[in-house]
Scaffold this motif. Structure first.
Motif, short mmCIF file in Angstrom:
data_model
loop_
_atom_site.label_atom_id
_atom_site.label_comp_id
_atom_site.label_asym_id
_atom_site.label_seq_id
_atom_site.Cartn_x
_atom_site.Cartn_y
_atom_site.Cartn_z
N TYR B 518 13.43 57.47 40.15
CA TYR B 518 13.70 57.15 38.68
C TYR B 518 12.77 56.34 38.05
O TYR B 518 12.09 56.48 37.14
CB TYR B 518 15.00 56.66 38.39
N ALA B 519 12.46 54.93 38.75
CA ALA B 519 11.56 54.04 38.23
C ALA B 519 9.97 54.49 38.14
O ALA B 519 9.32 54.43 37.06
CB ALA B 519 11.44 52.87 39.20
N LEU B 520 9.57 55.39 39.05
CA LEU B 520 8.41 56.12 38.88
C LEU B 520 8.30 57.33 38.08
O LEU B 520 7.25 57.26 37.14
CB LEU B 520 7.90 56.60 40.18
N ALA B 521 9.27 57.78 37.55
CA ALA B 521 9.48 59.03 36.51
C ALA B 521 9.43 58.12 35.22
O ALA B 521 8.88 58.91 34.18
CB ALA B 521 10.69 59.63 36.70
N ALA B 522 9.99 56.90 35.17
CA ALA B 522 10.12 56.10 33.71
C ALA B 522 9.12 55.34 33.49
O ALA B 522 8.80 54.60 32.59
CB ALA B 522 11.52 55.46 33.76
N GLY B 523 8.01 55.32 34.72
CA GLY B 523 6.85 54.16 34.35
C GLY B 523 7.39 52.97 34.58
O GLY B 523 6.87 51.94 34.00
#
Lengths: 226, 614
Positions: B518-523
């Motif tokens: 999720y964190a990588l997807a959301a930057g």
């Protein structure tokens, strides 16, 4: 079949002859019940605590009653009464945990018998080693209500005896005790003993016995009465 | 009728959470409302009467709850329940219940069940489907105890004592042998006095008494004592008010040990801030190694203070960070200034700030440019000194050699970018394994702006990168959490029963994986799992409820992992992440099961979001 007819005629006879209104109603209500299959019969599981094992000499200390209706033990209708006795509970206190001081809440046996007969009306009695409990009740009814009567009950000990004999042909010592019977059905061990917990223990055993033997549900209740 | 007459029923019901918290009145109502039924295995399935909803309390025997399609939901035995989900939602029950073993069951009618829920919030919370509330509530109770370390956590376990009729020479011999400054004087299990180093000096030597003098002639009779569960703070106060340095510890009227002012000082020096301050003052590797010996004790103190698991992880990691920084500074004092700007990078648990006992090293160097041979020598010497130092301080070398000493991981900004591009653009299994380590990255020492430019580049590549995220998701779904517990076994989702559970690989690591995606997807730049989840919740990237459930599950599993290690430490066992269910209370089983459920649901969430699969 023969036994069933005997019981039926006994119930009819007692209904006709009985002078006591409660007993008369009890026997009348028994007659239609004995033709029902076990599972549909409302049972009243009972256990007595006594000062000894001889119905002529010893006295009833307490009565525990627990209805078993449509395959369910209904705890809300569990009942327990202590009975007034002559003298002290003596030696048996160690077994039943009934102390003399408990007996202060006790009711006279005659009163307890009225209560018991009313509770039993419309239900079939059941107990573990029923003949003993029944002989004490018959003796008490004879003495206090002046009626000679013959009571019948489903006996979980008898059911177990027949089952074991069918399986292994003989009975070992102690095998028919309530605790040992329960163990064979993986029922929990109960530490406390009084008339009500033993009635519960017997009722649970009956449930397990009825569940284990599908054949038993096909017979009429009169086949199981003793 | 007096309910106590049905003692067996009451005894059993009152031993089960949450029935154990009911008032006597509610418990009585509950017990007399039960009916007892028996299920034989011959019947195969429990026939549920849709019109007569009830809670099934298993007294003995075993059942299996299955979905309509026959998928295993749970396996249930003595002291567990089924049938409540339908009672709470009021929806028609579609799950099937298979009878595994002959069973005795207590039935509680829905009407009484609802009355009990109305009478006790805790009871209601237990059964309520909003199980996250239950975990959170438990947390709220626990964290009240923070910073209240008790004497029992610092006092040494062995009782060193002597009788009052022995000679002081024998007493002195025992003290030297056991290397203690005081003895408890015990006769017939009763504490009669204490004797200390100072007594031997001022009451024996200074008075010219000889070694054959009896202990009872010189001991301090009726000493002040303290109960074992007193707070350290209280004991400190008692000592300073009375100018004493020794306090016998009493438990159930019996002496069990001696608390000395040295014990207290030692315990206080393991406080994290003091420890970090101490680290900053050391000037050699040897001194740092000596200071680092306090770390296991610090961890135990934190565990026994019931601090939150995520706080413990952050505190322990900040000690690692401080050690790393100090080791770098000390070796730079020898090597001189670096030939260019650089960053000391940490990956994995140090980056996420969730280190526990026995963490490995995962580190690397980020350099401003590609190093020339001279620069290479410098960084090789630096990393060699730091990694060896960390190893000596208890952080063993990375088995996969992801370390700053490995030239493969002494890269310039440009080279790191290329590496990350490879991982993101060709998500092969090996690359994904790297991703779980390298995408949790934090700058421990050096130029923060250099680190930030790398991080920005990486997040630009991962953000909204469907193919990469799908591959990451697929990888994260390779492991699944267990279903729960069955008797003394852990129940896996495929129905198999195993003896224990790895709380890291089947618990916290799964949550870390989900959160990272999720964190990588959301930057999101944050790498700590708890902080990532808070940010994801705030930015509405995950819905509020799911984020909450995951935060609670993460905290609960991590705390269980820590307390399990605390138990292992206090029983002198090898520390591991392996938990065996027989050490778990009934309540903890329910809670862990809920936490696993939250993880499973979150896995289903990423499967849907990033793989578009149900």
């Amino acid at each position: 079949m023969f036994k069933s007819r005997l019981i039926k005629s006994s119930l009819h006879r007692q209904f006709k002859r009985s002078q006591n209104a409660d007993l008369k109603a009890y026997f009348q209500a028994q007659i239609p019940l004995i033709n029902l299959p076990v599972k549909q019969t409302p049972l009243l599981v009972l256990d007595l605590e006594m000062t000894g094992l001889n119905p002529n000499l010893d006295q009833i200390i307490s009565i525990g009653l627990l209805p078993l209706i449509e395959g369910k033990i209904v705890l809300a209708q569990a009942q327990y009464k202590l009975i007034k006795i002559n003298g002290s509970v003596g030696q048996s206190a160690a077994v039943h945990g009934v102390l003399d001081q408990h007996l202060q809440q006790a009711v006279p046996l005659k009163e307890a018998l009225h209560w018991f007969i009313q509770q039993a009306t419309g239900k079939v009695l059941a107990a573990h080693h029923a003949p003993l409990d029944l002989s004490f009740l018959q003796q008490a009814i004879n003495r206090h209500l002046n009626e000679k009567c013959a009571l019948f009950a489903v006996d979980s000990l008898d059911i177990e005896r027949r089952r074991i004999l069918r399986r292994q042909g003989f009975i070992k010592g102690g095998e028919l005790r309530l605790g040992e019977c329960r163990e064979r059905y993986n029922l929990p061990v109960y530490a406390a003993h009084n008339a009500l917990t033993d009635a519960l223990a017997c009722a649970e055993l009956l449930l397990a016995q009825l569940a284990a033997d599908s054949g038993i549900n096909k017979v009429k209740i009169s086949q199981l009465l003793r | 009728m007096d309910v106590s007459e049905l003692q067996p029923v009451r005894d059993f019901v009152s031993s089960l959470p949450p029935f154990d918290i009911l008032s006597d009145q509610s418990l009585r109502l509950c017990c007399i409302s039960l009916s007892v039924v028996y299920y034989s295995r011959n019947e195969q399935f429990v026939e549920v009467d849709a019109n007569e909803r009830q809670l099934y309390i298993v007294r003995s025997g075993a059942f299996e709850v299955l979905t309509e399609q026959g998928q295993l939901i749970d396996r249930i035995s003595d002291g567990q329940y089924f049938g409540f989900s339908g009672m709470l939602s009021g929806e028609k029950v579609v799950n099937k219940v298979r009878i595994l073993e002959d069973a005795l069951v207590y039935l509680l009618p829905v009407k009484i069940f609802d009355q009990l829920r109305a009478a006790s919030r805790q009871f209601d919370r237990f059964f309520n489907q909003a199980f996250a509330q239950r975990l959170r509530h438990q947390g709220a109770i626990k964290s009240k105890n923070i910073n209240t370390s008790r004497i029992s956590s610092v006092v040494s376990a062995d009782l060193i004592s002597i009788g009052s009729s022995t000679t002081i020479q024998q007493a002195a011999e025992l003290m030297s042998e056991k290397r203690v400054s005081s003895l408890l004087i015990i006769d017939n299990n009763k504490l009669n006095g204490i004797i200390t180093d100072r007594d031997l000096r001022s009451r024996v030597l200074a008075k010219g008494l000889d070694g054959q003098t009896l202990v009872k002639q010189v001991m301090t009779t009726d000493p002040l004592t303290s109960p074992k569960n007193a707070l350290i703070f209280e004991a400190m106060l008692q000592m300073s008010e009375n100018s004493i340095h020794h306090l016998p510890i009493i438990e159930d009227g019996r002496p069990t040990g001696m608390l000395t002012s040295t014990d207290i000082m030692r315990s206080q020096s393991s406080q994290p801030l003091l420890l970090i301050g101490q680290i900053g003052r050391q000037n050699s590797q040897e001194e740092l190694i000596a200071v680092s010996r306090q770390i296991p004790q610090l961890l135990q103190n934190l565990i026994s203070s019931d601090a939150q698991a995520q706080e413990i992880g952050r505190i322990l990691t900040s000690v690692t960070d401080a050690l790393t920084r100090r080791l770098i500074t000390i070796s730079q004092n020898e090597l001189g200034e670096a030939p260019m700007q650089f960053c000391w990078l940490a990956f994995g648990s140090q980056a996420r700030q969730d280190q526990v006992a026995g963490a490995d090293q995962d580190n690397a160097l980020l350099l401003e440019f590609e190093p020339d041979p001279g620069a290479q020598l410098y960084f090789q010497a630096l990393s060699q000194a730091v990694c060896t130092g960390l190893n000596a301080c208890g952080y063993s070398y990375c088995p996969g050699d992801i370390m700053a000493t490995n030239q493969k991981w002494q890269l310039s900004l440009k080279q790191w970018e290329n590496e990350f591009s490879k991982w993101v653009n060709t998500p092969q299994p090996a690359a994904l394994l790297n991703a779980t380590i390298f995408f949790d990255i934090r700058c421990i020492f050096g130029s923060y702006s250099l680190f930030e430019s790398l991080q920005n580049k990486v997040l630009n590549k991962t953000k909204d990168n469907d193919i990469f995220l799908a591959a990451m998701t697929d990888n994260a779904l390779q492991q699944s959490p267990p279903l729960g517990f069955f008797r003394d076994f852990v129940l896996e989702r495929d129905g198999s029963e195993v003896k224990g559970i790895d709380l890291k690989h089947k618990g916290t690591a799964l949550i870390n994986d989900i959160t990272r995606i999720y964190a990588l997807a959301a930057g999101i730049k944050e790498v700590n799992t708890h902080k990532r989840l808070v940010l994801l919740k705030k930015s509405k990237f995950i819905n509020h409820q799911d984020a909450h459930n995951l935060i609670d599950a993460c905290e609960f599993i991590a705390r269980k992992r820590l307390s399990n290690q605390g138990y292992q430490y206090s029983h002198s066992q090898q520390l591991s992440n392996y938990l065996q269910p027989q050490n778990l209370s009934a309540l903890a089983r329910h809670q862990l099961k809920d936490a696993f459920k939250a993880v499973h649901e979150a896995q289903a969430g990423i499967k849907l979001k990033f793989l578009r699969q149900f």
